[in-house]
Design a protein around this motif. Structure first.
Motif, PDB file in Angstrom:
ATOM      1  N   ASP A  63      11.255 -23.177  31.495  1.00 39.20           N
ATOM      2  CA  ASP A  63      12.103 -21.991  31.307  1.00 39.20           C
ATOM      3  C   ASP A  63      12.514 -21.478  32.687  1.00 39.20           C
ATOM      4  O   ASP A  63      11.909 -21.851  33.701  1.00 39.20           O
TER       5      ASP A  63
ATOM      6  N   ASP B  92      22.398 -20.857  23.228  1.00 41.84           N
ATOM      7  CA  ASP B  92      23.265 -21.924  22.716  1.00 41.84           C
ATOM      8  C   ASP B  92      24.080 -22.643  23.797  1.00 41.84           C
ATOM      9  O   ASP B  92      24.239 -23.861  23.760  1.00 41.84           O
TER      10      ASP B  92
ATOM     11  N   TYR C 163      17.254 -10.351  32.418  1.00 42.03           N
ATOM     12  CA  TYR C 163      17.710 -10.509  31.023  1.00 42.03           C
ATOM     13  C   TYR C 163      17.333  -9.253  30.249  1.00 42.03           C
ATOM     14  O   TYR C 163      16.164  -8.986  30.028  1.00 42.03           O
TER      15      TYR C 163
ATOM     16  N   TYR D  97      10.044  -9.648  26.462  1.00 39.98           N
ATOM     17  CA  TYR D  97      11.305  -9.324  27.145  1.00 39.98           C
ATOM     18  C   TYR D  97      11.164  -8.208  28.197  1.00 39.98           C
ATOM     19  O   TYR D  97      11.485  -8.436  29.360  1.00 39.98           O
TER      20      TYR D  97
ATOM     21  N   ARG E 194      12.461 -17.884  19.569  1.00 40.00           N
ATOM     22  CA  ARG E 194      12.441 -18.946  18.568  1.00 40.00           C
ATOM     23  C   ARG E 194      11.440 -20.064  18.849  1.00 40.00           C
ATOM     24  O   ARG E 194      10.923 -20.696  17.925  1.00 40.00           O
TER      25      ARG E 194
ATOM     26  N   ARG F 224       7.724 -15.382  30.892  1.00 35.97           N
ATOM     27  CA  ARG F 224       7.710 -15.927  29.523  1.00 35.97           C
ATOM     28  C   ARG F 224       6.975 -17.267  29.473  1.00 35.97           C
ATOM     29  O   ARG F 224       6.286 -17.576  28.504  1.00 35.97           O
TER      30      ARG F 224
ATOM     31  N   TYR G  77      20.432 -29.662  28.429  1.00 38.64           N
ATOM     32  CA  TYR G  77      19.111 -30.258  28.238  1.00 38.64           C
ATOM     33  C   TYR G  77      19.160 -31.437  27.263  1.00 38.64           C
ATOM     34  O   TYR G  77      18.420 -32.407  27.426  1.00 38.64           O
TER      35      TYR G  77
END
Ligand SMILES: NC(=O)c1ccc[n+]([C@@H]2O[C@H](COP(=O)([O-])OP(=O)(O)OC[C@H]3O[C@@H](n4cnc5c(N)ncnc54)[C@H](O)[C@@H]3O)[C@@H](O)[C@H]2O)c1
Length: 430
Positions: free
Chosen positions: A34, A80, A265, A256, A11, A39, A86
């Motif tokens: 991150d 979420d 992940y 990913y 996103r 990434r 943060y």
């Protein structure tokens, strides 16, 4: 304005491009943060060259990032269940925050956010793009005009097809503590629209929910016994309609698959796994503070994707139907590739009248470009007649219907939202 983004997965790219490309004038992306180094490097590499480029920080260096890069606003696009960490840190450091929806997933985290916002006085924006879809803004316009009289009740159904719907059962979303289940993660959009459309907030909530499709039993029924833990190298990959092919999609592969070694992940876990804890079939009844009633359904394995909503009013009814087409990866899509929207006004004593639907272009039915204009270049936008900007208050009310619905599913009782808030020590103006 200077921005930092935390959480550089799928996103965040929308925000990164807005700051560095479409709305670069007067805006500067100063840092990315991150847990995943691959990434981070990927995202930093896509930022158009300017000065020394963008600084990258590991998650443990978030506080240092704020001190060194001095962003005016921190944008939160992590999973979420991490938003609150943060949001609270950034507010306490005196920064404004923009967060993706849902603002957070449970009452404890909500209280921490509201307390930090009140103490800091800084601005917290929840980026509810769905309000900005022109056709949904048009519904607000019609309701504001009073054309159907007083709104008394609403029937609202949202359907996720087996491409988009399945995607919530592959990764972090599929565990309730991570996402609040779909009634928080997904329905935050829908309940926010309701609060905005009927200009009220939920008072009582009762709900039912179950998981019937994304189950090990369904895998057996579909002839997929012997499936693996994930799609990549799954023994039944070739005959599974629900597979996500990370290796053959360049964007997914770099974001990913090639980043897995850093944090483990897995983006493509089997949607029929035993340990999933969210529902795929949900119905909710809400009584709003202004006595509007809502009947709501969310189904995550429908043969088509979209929504149907009917507003009942004292002078007639307003009906909207939107067949949506999403750019979600994986699975087989055997339905229309065309978006379609209809809005029908049917007043007492008259015939149903099909209205010309307001249109736009871009992601989420034309919503994202309009919202980004208001977020990143507000001076270039017309004054917003529809009050679409959302703060911590709207962010909170949008998740409270889903949080109360989760309680109702667990207890079988109707939940009184004021009582639920009082028990959690949360004071929130209606
Ligand atoms: N409004 C919309 O239409 C819309 C659409 C998609 C996603 N979203 C929201 O955006 C958010 C991100 O979703 P996504 O699909 O990009 O997820 P994602 O899993 O693709 O990306 C999440 C990123 O956060 C990082 N991350 C994980 N733990 C972290 C930590 N402790 N600290 C810092 N970073 C961490 C991950 O490494 C990853 O890069 C979610 O809240 C989701 O609800 C909103």
């Amino acid at each position: 304005m200077k921005y930092a983004i935390v959480g550089v997965g799928g996103r965040h790219a929308m925000f990164r491009r807005a700051i560095t490309e479409t709305h670069a004038n007067g805006n500067d992306l100063v840092a990315l943060c991150d847990v995943n180094e691959a990434r981070l490097a990927l995202s930093a590499g896509k930022v158009p060259k300017k000065g020394n480029g963008v600084a990258t920080y590991e998650a443990t260096e978030f506080t240092r990032m704020i001190a060194e890069q001095d962003p005016d606003t921190v944008i939160v696009t992590t999973p979420d269940y991490l938003h609150h960490e943060y949001i609270v840190s950034a507010l306490k450091a005196g920064r404004n925050v923009m967060t993706e929806k849902p603002m957070t997933v449970d009452l404890g985290k909500l209280r921490a956010i509201l307390d930090a916002q009140a103490e800091s006085g800084k601005k917290l924006t929840v980026t509810f793009n769905y309000r900005y879809t022109p056709a949904r803004t048009q519904l607000k316009d019609l309701l504001l005009s009073g054309v159907i009289g007083d709104v008394t009740a609403v029937d609202f159904r949202w359907y996720l097809d087996r491409v988009h719907g399945a995607d919530y059962f592959r990764r972090w979303h599929r565990y309730k503590p991570n996402s609040g289940g779909l009634l928080v993660h997904k329905s935050t959009h829908h309940f926010d629209l309701m609060n905005w459309w009927v200009d009220s907030t939920p008072r009582t909530v009762s709900a039912l929910g179950k998981r019937v499709f994304y189950t090990p039993e369904m895998a057996e029924e579909l002839g997929l016994s012997g499936h693996g833990e994930r799609c990549h190298d799954c023994p039944v990959f070739d005959r599974c309609e629900y597979r996500l092919d990370l290796a053959n999609d360049p964007a997914l592969r770099e974001l990913y698959l090639e980043a897995e070694d850093d944090d483990g992940y897995l983006r493509d876990k089997c949607v029929f796994a035993d340990d999933i804890t969210i529902e795929d079939t949900m119905q909710v009844q809400v009584r709003y503070a202004n006595d509007v009633f809502l009947n709501y359904t969310l189904c995550a394995y429908s043969p088509w994707e979209g929504l149907e909503i009917k507003f009942h009013g004292t002078k007639g009814e307003l009906t909207h139907r939107h067949v949506e087409v999403h750019g979600v990866f994986g699975g087989v899509r055997d339905k229309s590739a065309e978006e379609s929207m209809t809005t029908t006004l049917h007043l007492h004593g008259g015939r149903p009248e099909k209205l010309e639907v307001w249109e736009g272009s871009g992601d989420h039915g034309g919503a994202d470009p309009v919202m980004l204009g208001y977020l990143f270049e507000p001076d270039s936008m017309a004054p917003d007649l529809y009050n679409r900007a959302s703060t911590h208050r709207e962010g909170a009310w949008s998740i409270l219907t889903g949080i109360a619905a989760n309680q109702s599913i667990a207890t079988g009782e109707t939940v009184d939202v004021d009582k639920m808030l009082a028990e959690a020590g949360i004071r929130l103006p209606r």
